[in-house]
Write a protein that holds these residues in place. Sequence first.
Motif, mmCIF file in Angstrom:
data_model
loop_
_atom_site.group_PDB
_atom_site.id
_atom_site.type_symbol
_atom_site.label_atom_id
_atom_site.label_comp_id
_atom_site.label_asym_id
_atom_site.label_seq_id
_atom_site.Cartn_x
_atom_site.Cartn_y
_atom_site.Cartn_z
ATOM 1 N N LEU A 288 0.860 -1.191 0.000
ATOM 2 C CA LEU A 288 0.000 0.000 0.000
ATOM 3 C C LEU A 288 0.891 1.234 0.000
ATOM 4 O O LEU A 288 2.051 1.184 0.412
ATOM 5 C CB LEU A 288 -0.905 0.032 1.239
ATOM 6 C CG LEU A 288 -2.026 -1.002 1.335
ATOM 7 C CD1 LEU A 288 -2.678 -0.935 2.709
ATOM 8 C CD2 LEU A 288 -3.074 -0.788 0.247
ATOM 9 N N HIS A 289 0.346 2.340 -0.470
ATOM 10 C CA HIS A 289 1.078 3.599 -0.373
ATOM 11 C C HIS A 289 1.073 4.045 1.087
ATOM 12 O O HIS A 289 0.049 4.005 1.758
ATOM 13 C CB HIS A 289 0.411 4.676 -1.228
ATOM 14 C CG HIS A 289 0.581 4.471 -2.688
ATOM 15 N ND1 HIS A 289 0.736 5.515 -3.571
ATOM 16 C CD2 HIS A 289 0.621 3.345 -3.438
ATOM 17 C CE1 HIS A 289 0.862 5.034 -4.803
ATOM 18 N NE2 HIS A 289 0.785 3.710 -4.742
ATOM 19 N N GLY A 290 2.229 4.468 1.557
ATOM 20 C CA GLY A 290 2.346 5.041 2.898
ATOM 21 C C GLY A 290 3.325 6.180 2.839
ATOM 22 O O GLY A 290 4.385 6.067 2.194
ATOM 23 N N ALA A 291 3.017 7.276 3.490
ATOM 24 C CA ALA A 291 3.839 8.471 3.350
ATOM 25 C C ALA A 291 5.272 8.246 3.825
ATOM 26 O O ALA A 291 6.228 8.704 3.186
ATOM 27 C CB ALA A 291 3.204 9.636 4.112
ATOM 28 N N LEU A 292 5.456 7.536 4.946
ATOM 29 C CA LEU A 292 6.809 7.327 5.453
ATOM 30 C C LEU A 292 7.592 6.395 4.546
ATOM 31 O O LEU A 292 8.731 6.693 4.167
ATOM 32 C CB LEU A 292 6.767 6.768 6.880
ATOM 33 C CG LEU A 292 8.144 6.539 7.525
ATOM 34 C CD1 LEU A 292 8.939 7.830 7.579
ATOM 35 C CD2 LEU A 292 7.994 5.934 8.917
ATOM 36 N N LEU A 293 6.997 5.268 4.183
ATOM 37 C CA LEU A 293 7.678 4.332 3.287
ATOM 38 C C LEU A 293 7.995 4.987 1.953
ATOM 39 O O LEU A 293 9.114 4.855 1.428
ATOM 40 C CB LEU A 293 6.814 3.093 3.067
ATOM 41 C CG LEU A 293 7.331 2.089 2.021
ATOM 42 C CD1 LEU A 293 8.707 1.570 2.408
ATOM 43 C CD2 LEU A 293 6.340 0.947 1.863
ATOM 44 N N ASP A 294 7.042 5.719 1.404
ATOM 45 C CA ASP A 294 7.249 6.341 0.095
ATOM 46 C C ASP A 294 8.323 7.421 0.153
ATOM 47 O O ASP A 294 9.105 7.581 -0.796
ATOM 48 C CB ASP A 294 5.940 6.922 -0.430
ATOM 49 C CG ASP A 294 4.976 5.841 -0.890
ATOM 50 O OD1 ASP A 294 5.326 4.650 -0.778
ATOM 51 O OD2 ASP A 294 3.868 6.176 -1.343
ATOM 52 N N SER A 295 8.384 8.172 1.246
ATOM 53 C CA SER A 295 9.427 9.202 1.355
ATOM 54 C C SER A 295 10.796 8.561 1.522
ATOM 55 O O SER A 295 11.798 9.067 1.001
ATOM 56 C CB SER A 295 9.127 10.162 2.511
ATOM 57 O OG SER A 295 9.034 9.477 3.746
ATOM 58 N N GLU A 296 10.867 7.415 2.222
ATOM 59 C CA GLU A 296 12.143 6.704 2.356
ATOM 60 C C GLU A 296 12.600 6.151 1.009
ATOM 61 O O GLU A 296 13.782 6.242 0.656
ATOM 62 C CB GLU A 296 12.000 5.583 3.374
ATOM 63 C CG GLU A 296 11.839 6.082 4.810
ATOM 64 C CD GLU A 296 11.487 4.974 5.790
ATOM 65 O OE1 GLU A 296 11.674 5.189 7.000
ATOM 66 O OE2 GLU A 296 11.011 3.908 5.339
ATOM 67 N N LEU A 297 11.661 5.571 0.256
ATOM 68 C CA LEU A 297 12.001 5.061 -1.072
ATOM 69 C C LEU A 297 12.418 6.199 -1.998
ATOM 70 O O LEU A 297 13.388 6.073 -2.764
ATOM 71 C CB LEU A 297 10.806 4.311 -1.669
ATOM 72 C CG LEU A 297 10.457 2.959 -1.044
ATOM 73 C CD1 LEU A 297 9.153 2.423 -1.624
ATOM 74 C CD2 LEU A 297 11.587 1.954 -1.261
ATOM 75 N N LEU A 298 11.685 7.312 -1.937
ATOM 76 C CA LEU A 298 12.007 8.442 -2.804
ATOM 77 C C LEU A 298 13.380 9.020 -2.464
ATOM 78 O O LEU A 298 14.108 9.459 -3.361
ATOM 79 C CB LEU A 298 10.933 9.525 -2.702
ATOM 80 C CG LEU A 298 11.146 10.757 -3.578
ATOM 81 C CD1 LEU A 298 11.255 10.376 -5.052
ATOM 82 C CD2 LEU A 298 10.010 11.758 -3.382
ATOM 83 N N ALA A 299 13.739 9.017 -1.182
ATOM 84 C CA ALA A 299 15.071 9.498 -0.794
ATOM 85 C C ALA A 299 16.146 8.645 -1.461
ATOM 86 O O ALA A 299 17.130 9.166 -2.005
ATOM 87 C CB ALA A 299 15.221 9.468 0.724
ATOM 88 N N ASP A 300 15.965 7.317 -1.441
ATOM 89 C CA ASP A 300 16.930 6.428 -2.091
ATOM 90 C C ASP A 300 16.956 6.659 -3.605
ATOM 91 O O ASP A 300 18.024 6.677 -4.222
ATOM 92 C CB ASP A 300 16.577 4.967 -1.797
ATOM 93 C CG ASP A 300 16.849 4.571 -0.358
ATOM 94 O OD1 ASP A 300 17.672 5.242 0.296
ATOM 95 O OD2 ASP A 300 16.227 3.602 0.124
ATOM 96 N N VAL A 301 15.771 6.822 -4.193
ATOM 97 C CA VAL A 301 15.684 7.080 -5.628
ATOM 98 C C VAL A 301 16.363 8.396 -5.977
ATOM 99 O O VAL A 301 17.120 8.483 -6.954
ATOM 100 C CB VAL A 301 14.212 7.089 -6.088
ATOM 101 C CG1 VAL A 301 14.071 7.724 -7.472
ATOM 102 C CG2 VAL A 301 13.638 5.679 -6.107
ATOM 103 N N TRP A 302 16.111 9.425 -5.193
ATOM 104 C CA TRP A 302 16.679 10.741 -5.476
ATOM 105 C C TRP A 302 18.210 10.698 -5.432
ATOM 106 O O TRP A 302 18.889 11.251 -6.310
ATOM 107 C CB TRP A 302 16.155 11.786 -4.491
ATOM 108 C CG TRP A 302 16.738 13.139 -4.711
ATOM 109 C CD1 TRP A 302 17.694 13.778 -3.980
ATOM 110 C CD2 TRP A 302 16.409 14.044 -5.780
ATOM 111 N NE1 TRP A 302 17.984 14.999 -4.509
ATOM 112 C CE2 TRP A 302 17.208 15.196 -5.612
ATOM 113 C CE3 TRP A 302 15.506 13.976 -6.847
ATOM 114 C CZ2 TRP A 302 17.132 16.276 -6.488
ATOM 115 C CZ3 TRP A 302 15.437 15.066 -7.721
ATOM 116 C CH2 TRP A 302 16.244 16.191 -7.537
#
Length: 235
Positions: free
Chosen positions: A151-165
């Motif tokens: 599921l989308h979750g703000a904390l998980l998604d921000s952690e993944l986006l940090a790695d992607v960035w």
Amino acid sequence: MRQIVLDTETTGLDPAQGHRIVELACVELENRSLTGRSLHLYVNPGRDSDPEALAVHGLTTEFLSSHPGFEEVAHQLVEFVQGADVIIHNAAFDTKFLNAELARCGLPKFDTMCVKITDSLLHARELHPGKRNSLDALCERYGISNAHRTLHGALLDSELLADVWLAMTRGQDGLIMDFEDNSGLDANGMRLEAFDASVLKVVTANAAELQEHEEYLAVLDKIVGKPCVWRAVEA
């Protein structure tokens, strides 16, 4: 350089229709390294989520009813993003919700609270035109595991986006451009390492070689009946 990677989940698609933020998370980077500091808030929106939004984040009205409203936690967000470059995937969506929530609290717009807002989706589209640039697609492209993202979750998604960035902005790692998801690999599937051109030995032409080159250009001039293209290059 302090950066904050931010994500939200909402009850729907448009704050103008009364939709609200239900979850907000920020992950901190300092000089391109994760610091371990984060902000994670569940927010009681005072309303139900649309069925489509609920299917995305799974945060029920019952669960959210035990959490504070945005006005009670707004100061935590303001303090966390002060003086930072905020990175958001599809920033226009999140900022319109943040601005609506902040306006209800009598606070200024979100972009006045941070140094700037960087849209990682726009950056990804510039790097990978014509390709899918969703968070899932970028995780796959850069080899970042998102298997736990059911599921989308703000904390998980921000952690993944940090790695992607960090992966997306580190520069080219190999000799092959990213035309496909396996770019940077050779024919044997081995990843090409970064190439340092400064180690190459520079060999200049000697006098005899320069004379031979001039004689060859003179022949070309005679053949074409005018100064050959190399003369223009040299000029």
